[in-house]
Write a protein that holds these residues in place. Sequence first.
Motif, short mmCIF file in Angstrom:
data_model
loop_
_atom_site.label_atom_id
_atom_site.label_comp_id
_atom_site.label_asym_id
_atom_site.label_seq_id
_atom_site.Cartn_x
_atom_site.Cartn_y
_atom_site.Cartn_z
N SER A 1 0.83 -1.21 0.00
CA SER A 1 0.00 0.00 0.00
C SER A 1 0.87 1.26 0.00
N ALA A 2 2.08 1.13 0.54
CA ALA A 2 2.90 2.33 0.82
C ALA A 2 3.13 3.22 -0.41
N PRO A 3 3.55 2.69 -1.58
CA PRO A 3 3.80 3.61 -2.70
C PRO A 3 2.54 4.40 -3.09
N GLY A 4 1.38 3.72 -3.08
CA GLY A 4 0.12 4.39 -3.44
C GLY A 4 -0.24 5.48 -2.43
N ILE A 5 -0.01 5.21 -1.15
CA ILE A 5 -0.37 6.21 -0.13
C ILE A 5 0.60 7.39 -0.18
N LEU A 6 1.87 7.10 -0.42
CA LEU A 6 2.85 8.20 -0.56
C LEU A 6 2.45 9.09 -1.74
N GLU A 7 1.95 8.47 -2.80
CA GLU A 7 1.52 9.23 -3.98
C GLU A 7 0.31 10.12 -3.63
N PRO B 1 -5.47 22.62 7.33
CA PRO B 1 -6.27 22.69 6.11
C PRO B 1 -5.48 22.10 4.94
N GLY B 2 -6.16 21.30 4.13
CA GLY B 2 -5.48 20.61 3.02
C GLY B 2 -4.92 19.25 3.46
N GLY B 3 -5.00 18.96 4.75
CA GLY B 3 -4.48 17.69 5.26
C GLY B 3 -5.40 16.53 4.90
N VAL B 4 -4.86 15.31 4.94
CA VAL B 4 -5.67 14.15 4.56
C VAL B 4 -5.66 13.08 5.64
N PHE B 5 -6.77 12.36 5.65
CA PHE B 5 -6.96 11.20 6.53
C PHE B 5 -7.20 10.01 5.61
N PHE C 1 -15.24 16.70 5.81
CA PHE C 1 -14.23 16.14 4.90
C PHE C 1 -14.78 16.06 3.47
N ARG C 2 -13.88 16.22 2.48
CA ARG C 2 -14.17 15.85 1.08
C ARG C 2 -13.68 14.41 0.95
N VAL C 3 -14.56 13.53 0.51
CA VAL C 3 -14.25 12.10 0.63
C VAL C 3 -14.22 11.38 -0.71
N GLN C 4 -13.20 10.57 -0.88
CA GLN C 4 -13.14 9.65 -2.03
C GLN C 4 -13.03 8.23 -1.45
N THR C 5 -13.91 7.34 -1.94
CA THR C 5 -13.82 5.93 -1.50
C THR C 5 -13.09 5.16 -2.59
N THR C 6 -12.22 4.23 -2.20
CA THR C 6 -11.44 3.51 -3.20
C THR C 6 -11.23 2.06 -2.74
N ALA D 1 -11.29 1.62 1.22
CA ALA D 1 -10.41 2.68 1.75
C ALA D 1 -11.02 4.04 1.49
N PHE D 2 -10.59 5.02 2.29
CA PHE D 2 -11.13 6.38 2.20
C PHE D 2 -9.97 7.37 2.16
N ILE D 3 -10.11 8.33 1.26
CA ILE D 3 -9.17 9.45 1.24
C ILE D 3 -10.04 10.65 1.61
#
Length: 246
Positions: free
Chosen positions: A24-30, A134-138, A218-223, A237-239
């Motif tokens: 998962s790490a490369p995708g999350i770093l991206e 602001p602009g941070g992600v969970f 939050f602005r949410v994207q499910t993946t 997963a959620f961004i």
Amino acid sequence: MSEWYKEDLAFIHDDGFRDYALKSAPGILEILRQNKINSGLVVDLGCGSGLWANELVKSNYQVLGVDISEAMIAIAQNRVPQAKFYVGSVFKIAIPPCHAVTSISECLSYLFDADNNRQNLIQLFRRIYQALTPGGVFIFDIVEAGQIAIGNKTKNFTEGKNWLVLVEKEELRSQNILTRRIITFRQVGEYYRRDEEIHYVQLYRATQIATDLRKIGFRVQTTRNYGSYYLPKGNAAFIARKPFPD
Ligand SMILES: C[S@@+](CC[C@H](N)C(=O)[O-])C[C@H]1O[C@@H](n2cnc3c(N)ncnc32)[C@H](O)[C@@H]1O
């Protein structure tokens, strides 16, 4: 000493089940880079043995990892001395101001802490929102129902160089809970030591979690994938991004 991910299961998880975190790490770093988060503090909730924390530190982030398992934290501290680690429940700890919060491999679904319920999960989402700049992600993932057919029990084993793990799984659909009975054998000297843990995991609906996050702001994207790594069947997963003020 916590009752979960004790010494042998922590060792086995770190040795034999590291793919989820590492692939998962490369995708999350991206995702962090896409959100212009190239440095600063990342709080990793349910950090386990520090596999992901290590990838973050290698990419110049500061890391605070939290996990309820002392044995997991002991491995993490040894692996990533540059990061800070803390033994405790994510439902109880204070979350410091940070650029990102992560929770990889279903950590928020585990019912290890009796305080893990839907209301406290939403409260945790609120605390994360407040902590993020602001602009941070969970970024996190959960387990949904449907991995195992109703009324079925699955039994699997996995073996490593000096260990063996047997897992029996069942979904209790009326309670939306997945149970995993985990029996471990780990070689200690001449003999194999037996241990056993039962993990209860809450099964959430991804649509409901996304709605809860949006209500907080939050602005949410499910993946179903972190970059090229596709999550196991039934995981979502959620961004969740904290927007900049207008
Ligand atoms: C499947 S492991 C994943 C560990 C790590 N994130 C990884 O990907 O390797 C789940 C982790 O969540 C931790 N965990 C579960 N409930 C927790 C809670 N309430 N507070 C802190 N950690 C928790 C467990 O101790 C375990 O280390």
